[in-house]
Design a protein around this motif. Structure first.
Motif, PDB file in Angstrom:
ATOM      1  N   ASP A 209       4.443   9.088  -5.074  1.00 64.93           N
ATOM      2  CA  ASP A 209       4.150  10.005  -6.179  1.00 64.93           C
ATOM      3  C   ASP A 209       5.212  11.091  -6.183  1.00 64.93           C
ATOM      4  OD1 ASP A 209       2.994  11.355  -8.246  1.00 64.93           O
ATOM      5  OD2 ASP A 209       1.433  12.315  -7.035  1.00 64.93           O
TER       6      ASP A 209
ATOM      7  N   SER B  33       2.600   1.765  -3.364  1.00 65.67           N
ATOM      8  CA  SER B  33       1.649   2.219  -4.382  1.00 65.67           C
ATOM      9  C   SER B  33       1.305   3.696  -4.227  1.00 65.67           C
ATOM     10  CB  SER B  33       0.368   1.381  -4.310  1.00 65.67           C
ATOM     11  OG  SER B  33       0.647   0.016  -4.534  1.00 65.67           O
ATOM     12  N   SER B  34       1.538   4.262  -3.047  1.00 60.43           N
ATOM     13  CA  SER B  34       1.203   5.669  -2.796  1.00 60.43           C
ATOM     14  C   SER B  34       2.320   6.621  -3.203  1.00 60.43           C
ATOM     15  CB  SER B  34       0.891   5.876  -1.307  1.00 60.43           C
ATOM     16  OG  SER B  34       2.072   5.742  -0.516  1.00 60.43           O
TER      17      SER B  34
ATOM     18  N   TRP C 245       9.836   8.301   2.038  1.00 61.90           N
ATOM     19  CA  TRP C 245       8.437   8.393   1.630  1.00 61.90           C
ATOM     20  C   TRP C 245       7.565   7.412   2.412  1.00 61.90           C
ATOM     21  CZ3 TRP C 245       6.299  11.701  -2.080  1.00 61.90           C
ATOM     22  CH2 TRP C 245       4.943  11.481  -2.352  1.00 61.90           C
ATOM     23  N   ILE C 246       8.054   6.204   2.662  1.00 64.27           N
ATOM     24  CA  ILE C 246       7.189   5.170   3.244  1.00 64.27           C
ATOM     25  C   ILE C 246       7.445   4.929   4.726  1.00 64.27           C
ATOM     26  CG2 ILE C 246       7.061   4.012   1.011  1.00 64.27           C
ATOM     27  CD1 ILE C 246       8.905   1.862   2.089  1.00 64.27           C
TER      28      ILE C 246
ATOM     29  N   ARG D 250       0.836  -1.207   0.000  1.00 58.00           N
ATOM     30  CA  ARG D 250       0.000   0.000   0.000  1.00 58.00           C
ATOM     31  C   ARG D 250       0.871   1.258   0.000  1.00 58.00           C
ATOM     32  NH1 ARG D 250      -1.568   3.858   3.183  1.00 58.00           N
ATOM     33  NH2 ARG D 250      -0.321   3.069   4.916  1.00 58.00           N
ATOM     34  N   ARG D 251       1.926   1.241   0.804  1.00 59.13           N
ATOM     35  CA  ARG D 251       2.799   2.418   0.881  1.00 59.13           C
ATOM     36  C   ARG D 251       3.574   2.623  -0.415  1.00 59.13           C
ATOM     37  NH1 ARG D 251       5.144   2.895   7.079  1.00 59.13           N
ATOM     38  NH2 ARG D 251       3.260   2.152   8.135  1.00 59.13           N
TER      39      ARG D 251
END
Length: 512
Positions: A226, A223-224, A239-240, A220-221
């Motif tokens: 950007d 995929s987020s 980021w994650i 999930r992380r």
């Protein structure tokens, strides 16, 4: 304002070009590709006719990203010189199918249907083959750019163990992990990271060991994400991660494939990013920060002794200057009499209090450390050694600092080098200055309060949802046999309980 609006309109039009389908007209496809890339000097377009036919084709690739020998021997030669058609293709579609199935002698061949597919493959080292009259393009993987050879990791040197480390090549790093784990359950889930860079990222784990909820959360992380570009795995880590305000890294990074392999077999996951030799490992705990692969390559009592030495070094790296400040400023009665007289004699004539001494020398050591890292290797080591000796000696002779302060700062610097993970050593160095301020204000009470606050933060910190203080809190007594104390290998038959692995028993009796 009009300039920016026109520029924005142009960029919007170019963005629309990326989603255009491949046309039947060969010239139009080549034109669109040139417009999108603005005809760079390294764009190579080779137009030709296929075999003994009059069908027009074009081969497009980026010079420097491909292996030209593969292109010449396995594509162009087959299509121009060695093409002996049993019968002439009846249509362009039949020709396209014959070329893809019979004449392109490349193992990895796919089909692109729009400009987005074609451009991504082209800029990642593939060759694009257009056939006039067909709305598709053949994508052949012919990567062949220059890469660094596999060598010993410069940031993680060991005396005993494998001497190979990751490099900047994405596929090579994946292969190195497969060499250590020849399990059909080893998985590599690939992502494209960066709207502009479109770099390859692989999530690596062993199916059947990793906990499903942990795997779901990291997917999930990822995929987020950007961002425009991810030049290094540190971008992905930041980021994650769970808390960007924490000084402690919540993911470990390593250049060693053996360390990654052992972590995967524990029930953790790894993240490989194209273009960097540093692979991320998570979840991480405070106990992992003071462990090294070499602990398992030596006998258990040697590994245990080395770990205890690192724990002592970590304590000195964070608290040694603060203890000196507290004892000399507030608690002189706790110092043995002869030592107190010796310290007082060396401090005679020093114009600054001990806290100012400590900050001056600590800041100087950080400057020398940073300078030695940034300078060329041959000069950096010399500057670090000579600079430390000269500045320390000159400061003592000038009466700016006391000799005992130089000893304390030097001991602190050496202790910080004993921490295996560079990012963790930086965290200890940053926290050291905060503990020094607390000691200057409240003495030993300030050190105790700072220690309690650090522990509260560690207990509340998580790494991809796993408590950073595991297996201390929450407590997993069984995991303590591979924490500070490293039990013999035959005893380590279970994987870490705090990771909740599906397969709790270690098949190779080496679950770290």
């Amino acid at each position: 304002m009009g300039f920016f609006s026109r520029r924005s309109k142009k960029q919007q039009d170019k963005q629309e070009d990326f989603t255009l389908d491949v046309y039947k007209d060969l010239d139009k496809n080549i034109y669109n590709l040139k417009v999108m890339l603005e005809e760079p000097n390294d764009l190579v377009i080779r137009e030709f006719t296929a075999g003994h036919t009059d069908h027009k084709c074009a081969l497009v690739f980026m010079d420097g990203l491909v292996d030209k020998n593969l292109i010449n021997d396995n594509i162009l030669k087959n299509l121009q010189v060695m093409a002996e058609w049993k019968e002439l293709p009846s249509s362009n579609t039949k020709l396209f199918h014959d070329i893809k199935q019979e004449l392109v002698s490349i193992s990895d061949v796919s089909t692109g249907k729009n400009l987005d597919d074609v451009s991504n493959a082209l800029l990642y080292g593939s060759a694009i083959l257009y056939v006039d009259g067909v709305r598709k393009a053949i994508i052949a993987d012919v990567k062949g750019w220059e890469t660094r050879s596999i060598d010993q990791p410069p940031s993680e040197t060991i005396i005993r163990g494998p001497r190979e480390g990751f490099i900047e090549n994405f596929r090579t790093n994946m292969v190195m992990i497969r060499r250590y784990i020849r399990d059909p359950n080893l998985r590599f889930k690939t992502y494209d990271v960066g709207r502009r860079s479109k770099k390859k990222l692989a999530l690596t784990y062993v199916d059947g060991i990793i906990h499903p909820d942990l795997l779901k959360e990291v997917k999930r992380r990822l995929s987020s994400i950007d961002m425009d570009s991810a030049p290094e795995s540190g971008y992905i880590e930041q980021w994650i991660e769970d808390s960007f305000l924490s000084p402690f890294p919540q993911m470990m990074n390593t250049e060693r494939p053996d360390a990654v392999a052992e972590s995967l077999l524990e029930g953790k996951f790894a993240i490989i990013l194209d273009g960097t030799p540093f692979v991320l490992i998570a979840p991480a705990t405070i106990g992992n920060t003071l462990q090294a692969p070499e602990d398992y390559y030596e006998r258990w009592w040697i590994g245990t002794g080395l770990r205890m030495l690192r724990y002592l070094a970590a304590f000195l790296a964070m608290f040694a200057p603060a203890l000196y400040i507290a004892l000399t400023s507030y608690h002189q009665g706790m110092i043995p009499t002869k030592l107190a007289f010796s310290i007082a004699a060396t401090r005679e004539g020093v114009p600054f209090p001990s806290v100012v001494e400590a900050f001056l020398m600590g800041f100087t050591m950080e400057l020398l450390r940073e300078a030695s890292v940034r300078l060329p290797k041959a000069i950096g080591q010399t500057i670090g050694i000579i600079g430390g000796l000269v500045i320390g000696e000159a400061a003592v002779n000038a009466g700016v600092v006391s000799p005992i302060m130089v000893i304390v700062v030097a001991l602190t610097a050496i202790a910080s080098f004993c921490v295996p993970a560079y990012s963790v050593a930086i965290s200890f160095r940053v926290l050291r200055f905060g503990v020094m301020i607390a000691a200057a204000i409240l003495g030993l009470y300030g050190i105790i309060l700072a220690y309690i606050m650090i522990n509260i933060h560690i207990v509340n910190l998580k790494s991809i949802g796993v408590p950073y203080s595991s297996p201390y809190a929450p407590t997993f007594i069984r995991d303590w046999k591979d924490l500070v104390f490293r039990a013999p290998i035959p005893v380590l038959t279970k994987r870490p309980g705090y990771l909740l692995p599906n397969d709790k028993k270690s098949a190779d009796k080496k679950g770290r």
